[in-house]
Design a protein around this motif. Sequence first.
Motif, PDB file in Angstrom:
ATOM      1  N   TRP A 266       0.841  -1.201   0.000  1.00 18.52           N
ATOM      2  CA  TRP A 266       0.000   0.000   0.000  1.00 18.52           C
ATOM      3  C   TRP A 266       0.877   1.251   0.000  1.00 18.52           C
ATOM      4  O   TRP A 266       1.729   1.417   0.886  1.00 18.52           O
ATOM      5  CB  TRP A 266      -0.893   0.017   1.232  1.00 18.52           C
ATOM      6  N   PRO A 267       0.709   2.122  -0.979  1.00 14.26           N
ATOM      7  CA  PRO A 267       1.499   3.366  -1.021  1.00 14.26           C
ATOM      8  C   PRO A 267       1.281   4.194   0.247  1.00 14.26           C
ATOM      9  O   PRO A 267       0.149   4.381   0.698  1.00 14.26           O
ATOM     10  CB  PRO A 267       0.953   4.093  -2.255  1.00 14.26           C
ATOM     11  N   GLY A 268       2.365   4.654   0.821  1.00 15.58           N
ATOM     12  CA  GLY A 268       2.276   5.499   2.006  1.00 15.58           C
ATOM     13  C   GLY A 268       2.252   4.729   3.305  1.00 15.58           C
ATOM     14  O   GLY A 268       2.891   5.114   4.279  1.00 15.58           O
ATOM     15  N   PHE A 269       1.510   3.610   3.348  1.00 16.22           N
ATOM     16  CA  PHE A 269       1.384   2.849   4.587  1.00 16.22           C
ATOM     17  C   PHE A 269       2.708   2.204   4.976  1.00 16.22           C
ATOM     18  O   PHE A 269       3.050   2.119   6.150  1.00 16.22           O
ATOM     19  CB  PHE A 269       0.293   1.785   4.452  1.00 16.22           C
ATOM     20  N   LYS A 270       3.461   1.755   3.964  1.00 16.29           N
ATOM     21  CA  LYS A 270       4.751   1.125   4.235  1.00 16.29           C
ATOM     22  C   LYS A 270       5.666   2.082   4.996  1.00 16.29           C
ATOM     23  O   LYS A 270       6.314   1.689   5.972  1.00 16.29           O
ATOM     24  CB  LYS A 270       5.418   0.688   2.927  1.00 16.29           C
ATOM     25  N   GLU A 271       5.722   3.333   4.562  1.00 17.39           N
ATOM     26  CA  GLU A 271       6.595   4.306   5.201  1.00 17.39           C
ATOM     27  C   GLU A 271       6.158   4.581   6.640  1.00 17.39           C
ATOM     28  O   GLU A 271       6.988   4.705   7.551  1.00 17.39           O
ATOM     29  CB  GLU A 271       6.618   5.611   4.399  1.00 17.39           C
ATOM     30  N   VAL A 272       4.847   4.642   6.837  1.00 21.37           N
ATOM     31  CA  VAL A 272       4.315   4.885   8.181  1.00 21.37           C
ATOM     32  C   VAL A 272       4.663   3.718   9.102  1.00 21.37           C
ATOM     33  O   VAL A 272       5.135   3.914  10.233  1.00 21.37           O
ATOM     34  CB  VAL A 272       2.787   5.096   8.137  1.00 21.37           C
ATOM     35  N   TYR A 273       4.444   2.491   8.609  1.00 17.64           N
ATOM     36  CA  TYR A 273       4.724   1.334   9.453  1.00 17.64           C
ATOM     37  C   TYR A 273       6.224   1.174   9.699  1.00 17.64           C
ATOM     38  O   TYR A 273       6.644   0.804  10.803  1.00 17.64           O
ATOM     39  CB  TYR A 273       4.160   0.046   8.835  1.00 17.64           C
ATOM     40  N   ASP A 274       7.033   1.448   8.702  1.00 21.22           N
ATOM     41  CA  ASP A 274       8.485   1.363   8.886  1.00 21.22           C
ATOM     42  C   ASP A 274       8.943   2.310   9.992  1.00 21.22           C
ATOM     43  O   ASP A 274       9.763   1.941  10.844  1.00 21.22           O
ATOM     44  CB  ASP A 274       9.213   1.713   7.586  1.00 21.22           C
ATOM     45  N   ALA A 275       8.422   3.514   9.964  1.00 24.13           N
ATOM     46  CA  ALA A 275       8.805   4.490  10.986  1.00 24.13           C
ATOM     47  C   ALA A 275       8.340   4.029  12.366  1.00 24.13           C
ATOM     48  O   ALA A 275       9.083   4.106  13.358  1.00 24.13           O
ATOM     49  CB  ALA A 275       8.209   5.853  10.655  1.00 24.13           C
ATOM     50  N   TYR A 276       7.107   3.534  12.438  1.00 21.48           N
ATOM     51  CA  TYR A 276       6.558   3.048  13.709  1.00 21.48           C
ATOM     52  C   TYR A 276       7.374   1.881  14.247  1.00 21.48           C
ATOM     53  O   TYR A 276       7.776   1.866  15.422  1.00 21.48           O
ATOM     54  CB  TYR A 276       5.100   2.631  13.499  1.00 21.48           C
ATOM     55  N   SER A 277       7.631   0.901  13.387  1.00 15.65           N
ATOM     56  CA  SER A 277       8.280  -0.323  13.850  1.00 15.65           C
ATOM     57  C   SER A 277       9.747  -0.098  14.217  1.00 15.65           C
ATOM     58  O   SER A 277      10.219  -0.582  15.248  1.00 15.65           O
ATOM     59  CB  SER A 277       8.150  -1.425  12.797  1.00 15.65           C
ATOM     60  N   HIS A 278      10.470   0.640  13.392  1.00 23.63           N
ATOM     61  CA  HIS A 278      11.893   0.837  13.651  1.00 23.63           C
ATOM     62  C   HIS A 278      12.167   1.783  14.818  1.00 23.63           C
ATOM     63  O   HIS A 278      13.119   1.573  15.586  1.00 23.63           O
ATOM     64  CB  HIS A 278      12.601   1.366  12.397  1.00 23.63           C
ATOM     65  N   LYS A 279      11.356   2.815  14.943  1.00 25.97           N
ATOM     66  CA  LYS A 279      11.628   3.835  15.951  1.00 25.97           C
ATOM     67  C   LYS A 279      10.899   3.598  17.273  1.00 25.97           C
ATOM     68  O   LYS A 279      11.458   3.866  18.349  1.00 25.97           O
ATOM     69  CB  LYS A 279      11.268   5.215  15.396  1.00 25.97           C
ATOM     70  N   LEU A 280       9.662   3.105  17.194  1.00 23.54           N
ATOM     71  CA  LEU A 280       8.868   2.998  18.416  1.00 23.54           C
ATOM     72  C   LEU A 280       8.883   1.627  19.061  1.00 23.54           C
ATOM     73  O   LEU A 280       8.942   1.520  20.287  1.00 23.54           O
ATOM     74  CB  LEU A 280       7.414   3.421  18.125  1.00 23.54           C
ATOM     75  N   VAL A 281       8.811   0.561  18.255  1.00 24.05           N
ATOM     76  CA  VAL A 281       8.707  -0.781  18.837  1.00 24.05           C
ATOM     77  C   VAL A 281       9.889  -1.120  19.751  1.00 24.05           C
ATOM     78  O   VAL A 281       9.684  -1.614  20.865  1.00 24.05           O
ATOM     79  CB  VAL A 281       8.514  -1.850  17.743  1.00 24.05           C
ATOM     80  N   PRO A 282      11.148  -0.879  19.337  1.00 18.55           N
ATOM     81  CA  PRO A 282      12.256  -1.170  20.270  1.00 18.55           C
ATOM     82  C   PRO A 282      12.153  -0.370  21.573  1.00 18.55           C
ATOM     83  O   PRO A 282      12.498  -0.885  22.642  1.00 18.55           O
ATOM     84  CB  PRO A 282      13.498  -0.768  19.464  1.00 18.55           C
ATOM     85  N   LYS A 283      11.664   0.864  21.491  1.00 18.93           N
ATOM     86  CA  LYS A 283      11.513   1.674  22.694  1.00 18.93           C
ATOM     87  C   LYS A 283      10.417   1.104  23.595  1.00 18.93           C
ATOM     88  O   LYS A 283      10.544   1.121  24.827  1.00 18.93           O
ATOM     89  CB  LYS A 283      11.179   3.116  22.316  1.00 18.93           C
TER      90      LYS A 283
END
Length: 243
Positions: free
Chosen positions: A168-185
């Motif tokens: 899905w255009p746009g959703f990939k970038e949103v999820y990448d940012a969420y998963s890489h930056k927030l999930v480890p925290k």
Amino acid sequence: MSETVSFGYTDIAPAEKTEKVGEVFRSVARRYDIMNDAMSAGMHRLWKDRFVRRVKPREGETILDMAGGTGDIAFRLAKSGAQVTVSDINAAMLEVGMERAQKKGIEGLIWSEQNAETLSFDDKSFDAYTIAFGIRNVTYRAKALAEAHRVLKRGGRFFCLEFSTTLWPGFKEVYDAYSHKLVPKVGKALAGDEESYRYLIESIRRFPPMDEFRAEIAAAGFVQTKVEPMLGGLVAIHSGWKI
């Protein structure tokens, strides 16, 4: 050069990956539900319900739930009356699953410590084989898929639920940012373990696209292979039959 396999974004020796993945899941075993909630924003519960509906477990049949440690899939499968064997390479995960089953009053499950690449079960032992969010953590996927094919009866079915890459255009970038930056925290805050959560996110990024993994399933001998994407492919249900 020596052979290497992926561990998140790092390439390491195969034996080292097996040990490191074991360390990750020993670390997160007691917080596994929280981990899944963090990685999927809680949607993993709906995905698992949908996955089991696709498997269509039936009373009296035998099902192997591989990498099923804490029992999430097995508990759903067992409601049908099927005989479910829960297998996992990690004893800590199985221990959590057995404790959860006892608390829920779920009886009749068989718990077995197994390596997906070298199963101890006889040929043609099961009517169905399921693996949810586990195939990306094995060292050699081809060996695990070959073993799945071997232990299934003729007419047996293979089902895999795994993260993939959303189209899905746009959703990939949103999820990448969420998963890489927030999930480890979140992992650090809730479980005191940032690195294990970081690996789990990175392992998703190193997993092959849906069509490539579907081809791997076919190469293991399965026919009528299918892939059912959800959220544009962020997660997908892969399936195939043994004839």
